[in-house]
Scaffold this active site. Structure first.
Site, PDB file in Angstrom:
ATOM      1  N   VAL A  47       0.880  -1.168   0.000  1.00 50.40           N
ATOM      2  CA  VAL A  47       0.000   0.000   0.000  1.00 50.40           C
ATOM      3  C   VAL A  47       0.917   1.218   0.000  1.00 50.40           C
ATOM      4  CG1 VAL A  47      -1.703   1.325   1.330  1.00 50.40           C
ATOM      5  CG2 VAL A  47      -1.897  -1.163   1.181  1.00 50.40           C
ATOM      6  N   ASN A  66      10.934  -6.820   9.032  1.00 49.01           N
ATOM      7  CA  ASN A  66       9.741  -6.048   8.686  1.00 49.01           C
ATOM      8  C   ASN A  66       8.670  -6.156   9.784  1.00 49.01           C
ATOM      9  OD1 ASN A  66       7.873  -4.566   7.279  1.00 49.01           O
ATOM     10  ND2 ASN A  66       7.987  -5.797   5.410  1.00 49.01           N
ATOM     11  N   TYR A  74       0.217  -8.471   9.780  1.00 48.54           N
ATOM     12  CA  TYR A  74      -0.146  -9.871   9.528  1.00 48.54           C
ATOM     13  C   TYR A  74      -0.703 -10.534  10.788  1.00 48.54           C
ATOM     14  CZ  TYR A  74       2.079  -9.568   4.932  1.00 48.54           C
ATOM     15  OH  TYR A  74       2.404  -9.229   3.645  1.00 48.54           O
TER      16      TYR A  74
HETATM   17  C1  LIG Z   1       1.793  -3.898   5.421  1.00 49.20           C
HETATM   18  C2  LIG Z   1       0.828  -2.958   4.695  1.00 49.20           C
HETATM   19  C3  LIG Z   1       0.376  -3.626   3.382  1.00 49.20           C
HETATM   20  C4  LIG Z   1      -0.392  -2.669   5.594  1.00 49.20           C
HETATM   21  O1  LIG Z   1      -1.296  -1.875   4.874  1.00 49.20           O
HETATM   22  P1  LIG Z   1      -2.201  -0.751   5.607  1.00 49.20           P
HETATM   23  O2  LIG Z   1      -3.185  -0.276   4.607  1.00 49.20           O
HETATM   24  O3  LIG Z   1      -1.337   0.251   6.240  1.00 49.20           O
HETATM   25  O4  LIG Z   1      -2.922  -1.605   6.762  1.00 49.20           O
HETATM   26  P2  LIG Z   1      -4.421  -1.435   7.270  1.00 49.20           P
HETATM   27  O5  LIG Z   1      -4.705   0.007   7.456  1.00 49.20           O
HETATM   28  O6  LIG Z   1      -5.322  -2.179   6.355  1.00 49.20           O
HETATM   29  O7  LIG Z   1      -4.344  -2.159   8.684  1.00 49.20           O
HETATM   30  C5  LIG Z   1      -5.091  -3.321   9.010  1.00 49.20           C
HETATM   31  C6  LIG Z   1      -4.884  -3.629  10.471  1.00 49.20           C
HETATM   32  O8  LIG Z   1      -3.479  -3.840  10.730  1.00 49.20           O
HETATM   33  C7  LIG Z   1      -3.023  -2.914  11.720  1.00 49.20           C
HETATM   34  N1  LIG Z   1      -1.685  -2.434  11.338  1.00 49.20           N
HETATM   35  C8  LIG Z   1      -1.259  -2.068  10.110  1.00 49.20           C
HETATM   36  N2  LIG Z   1       0.018  -1.652  10.177  1.00 49.20           N
HETATM   37  C9  LIG Z   1       0.368  -1.737  11.486  1.00 49.20           C
HETATM   38  C10 LIG Z   1       1.557  -1.425  12.201  1.00 49.20           C
HETATM   39  N3  LIG Z   1       2.641  -0.946  11.592  1.00 49.20           N
HETATM   40  N4  LIG Z   1       1.577  -1.649  13.548  1.00 49.20           N
HETATM   41  C11 LIG Z   1       0.500  -2.131  14.199  1.00 49.20           C
HETATM   42  N5  LIG Z   1      -0.670  -2.451  13.563  1.00 49.20           N
HETATM   43  C12 LIG Z   1      -0.724  -2.233  12.241  1.00 49.20           C
HETATM   44  C13 LIG Z   1      -3.993  -1.766  11.666  1.00 49.20           C
HETATM   45  O9  LIG Z   1      -4.020  -1.066  12.909  1.00 49.20           O
HETATM   46  C14 LIG Z   1      -5.300  -2.457  11.370  1.00 49.20           C
HETATM   47  O10 LIG Z   1      -5.826  -3.021  12.561  1.00 49.20           O
HETATM   48  P3  LIG Z   1      -7.428  -3.101  12.806  1.00 49.20           P
HETATM   49  O11 LIG Z   1      -7.960  -4.004  11.698  1.00 49.20           O
HETATM   50  O12 LIG Z   1      -7.536  -3.687  14.168  1.00 49.20           O
HETATM   51  O13 LIG Z   1      -7.928  -1.706  12.672  1.00 49.20           O
HETATM   52  C15 LIG Z   1       1.525  -1.577   4.388  1.00 49.20           C
HETATM   53  O14 LIG Z   1       1.978  -1.033   5.592  1.00 49.20           O
HETATM   54  C16 LIG Z   1       2.673  -1.645   3.406  1.00 49.20           C
HETATM   55  O15 LIG Z   1       2.476  -1.595   2.185  1.00 49.20           O
HETATM   56  N6  LIG Z   1       3.919  -1.758   3.933  1.00 49.20           N
HETATM   57  C17 LIG Z   1       5.104  -1.722   3.084  1.00 49.20           C
HETATM   58  C18 LIG Z   1       5.244  -2.961   2.209  1.00 49.20           C
HETATM   59  C19 LIG Z   1       5.263  -4.233   3.014  1.00 49.20           C
HETATM   60  O16 LIG Z   1       5.963  -4.361   4.009  1.00 49.20           O
HETATM   61  N7  LIG Z   1       4.482  -5.200   2.519  1.00 49.20           N
HETATM   62  C20 LIG Z   1       4.420  -6.503   3.096  1.00 49.20           C
HETATM   63  C21 LIG Z   1       5.519  -7.308   2.526  1.00 49.20           C
HETATM   64  S1  LIG Z   1       5.583  -8.919   3.216  1.00 49.20           S
END
Ligand SMILES: CC(C)(COP(=O)(O)OP(=O)(O)OC[C@H]1O[C@@H](n2cnc3c(N)ncnc32)[C@H](O)[C@@H]1OP(=O)(O)O)[C@@H](O)C(=O)NCCC(=O)NCCS
Length: 183
Positions: free
Chosen positions: A110, A147, A154
């Site tokens: 994202v 990460n 996750y």
């Molecule tokens: C990982 C990633 C896809 C999460 O996407 P996002 O849109 O920020 O996540 P969301 O807003 O949908 O969060 C969903 C849930 O996870 C939690 N969450 C997301 N990131 C978090 C963090 N850094 N720490 C704690 N909780 C977190 C949210 O609080 C939310 O909880 P809820 O459902 O209880 O409200 C995004 O941060 C990203 O693209 N990161 C960089 C690329 C990456 O690392 N990808 C994964 C590779 S394996």
């Protein structure tokens, strides 16, 4: 994503390589990219007719989002206030230990300005619900050990971690060494 993982040295993907391998078959039947597109306006009806739209959601924001790269990420479908906010790749997977096949999830991403709004969960859920609704037994993926932010995400998605395994890959010259060996 390659920059995020500091892996631009092994990154060989090109626009041509992507268009040769993705979008060739119905979603989830082979290598599939799900693209998360967002708009402050309702999406045009023609979009669902022309694209494989998996889901159309509305979210109410408390504050507006400023996307500093909105020009670069204008939708290919319709550049009028539709922007790419994230993506995930997915393909069928199989593991001989399990009764049922599954889906392998790769490159969940994202864009920074759209994080923390539920978009990652939307992408992840699109994949997991496809697996659950089609009698599959698992969704699996890898996460880098540094990460921690993604691991927290996750955790929320219900992941189990399997620390006993290490990822193995044969690629580049090491793979090519096998090219002329008859099986
Ligand atoms: C990982 C990633 C896809 C999460 O996407 P996002 O849109 O920020 O996540 P969301 O807003 O949908 O969060 C969903 C849930 O996870 C939690 N969450 C997301 N990131 C978090 C963090 N850094 N720490 C704690 N909780 C977190 C949210 O609080 C939310 O909880 P809820 O459902 O209880 O409200 C995004 O941060 C990203 O693209 N990161 C960089 C690329 C990456 O690392 N990808 C994964 C590779 S394996």
């Amino acid at each position: 994503m390659a920059n995020y993982h500091n892996l631009s040295n092994v990154f060989t993907t090109t626009e041509t390589s992507l268009s040769n391998t993705l979008f060739k078959s119905p979603p989830f039947h082979s290598f599939t990219a799900l693209i998360l597109e967002i708009s402050p306006n309702p999406f045009p009806n023609t979009m669902a007719q022309e694209l494989n739209v998996i889901k159309n959601n509305t979210i109410n924001l408390e504050t507006p989002i400023f996307d500093p790269e909105f020009e670069t990420f204008r939708s290919r479908f319709n550049s009028d206030h539709i922007y790419v906010a994230g993506h995930v790749l997915v393909y069928p997977s199989y593991n001989g230990f399990f009764e049922k096949p599954g889906l392998y999830l790769d490159q969940l991403f994202v864009r920074t300005c759209y994080r923390g709004l539920g978009f990652g969960k939307m992408l992840f859920s699109a994949v997991a619900s496809q697996a659950a609704n089609n009698g599959m037994g698992m969704v699996d993926w890898l996460v880098a050990d540094w990460n921690e932010k993604s691991m927290k995400f996750y955790d929320k998605m219900g992941a189990h971690y399997i620390p006993q395994y290490k990822l193995c890959k044969l690629y580049g010259e090491k793979l090519q060494q096998y090219a002329n060996i008859s099986p």
